[in-house]
Design a protein around this motif. Structure first.
Motif: not given
Length: 68
Positions: A52, A58, A60-61
């Motif tokens: 993060h 993000s 990752e998201k």
């Protein structure tokens, strides 16, 4: 449809490269193209859970949503 392969070599929070790759991949998928995203070097940190940066979207998201 054509297979599209995108190569990402920048760190996830070092600029807008991740957002650009995610945008191109989403647009291609919406048009029915199969998409592969290849991470190289520091860009692989964008695929790890728990990465993060304050005030940044993000990675990752973004990749998890793309996979789903």
């Amino acid at each position: 449809m054509s297979q599209i392969t995108l190569v990402l070599g920048s760190p996830p929070y070092g600029g807008q490269d991740v957002d650009t790759v995610l945008g191109i991949a989403r647009a291609a998928l919406e048009k029915g193209h199969p998409v592969t995203v290849v991470g190289s070097g520091d860009s692989t940190y964008g695929f790890l859970k728990g990465q993060h940066a304050s005030g940044a979207p993000s990675a990752e998201k973004g990749f998890a949503d793309l996979i789903a």
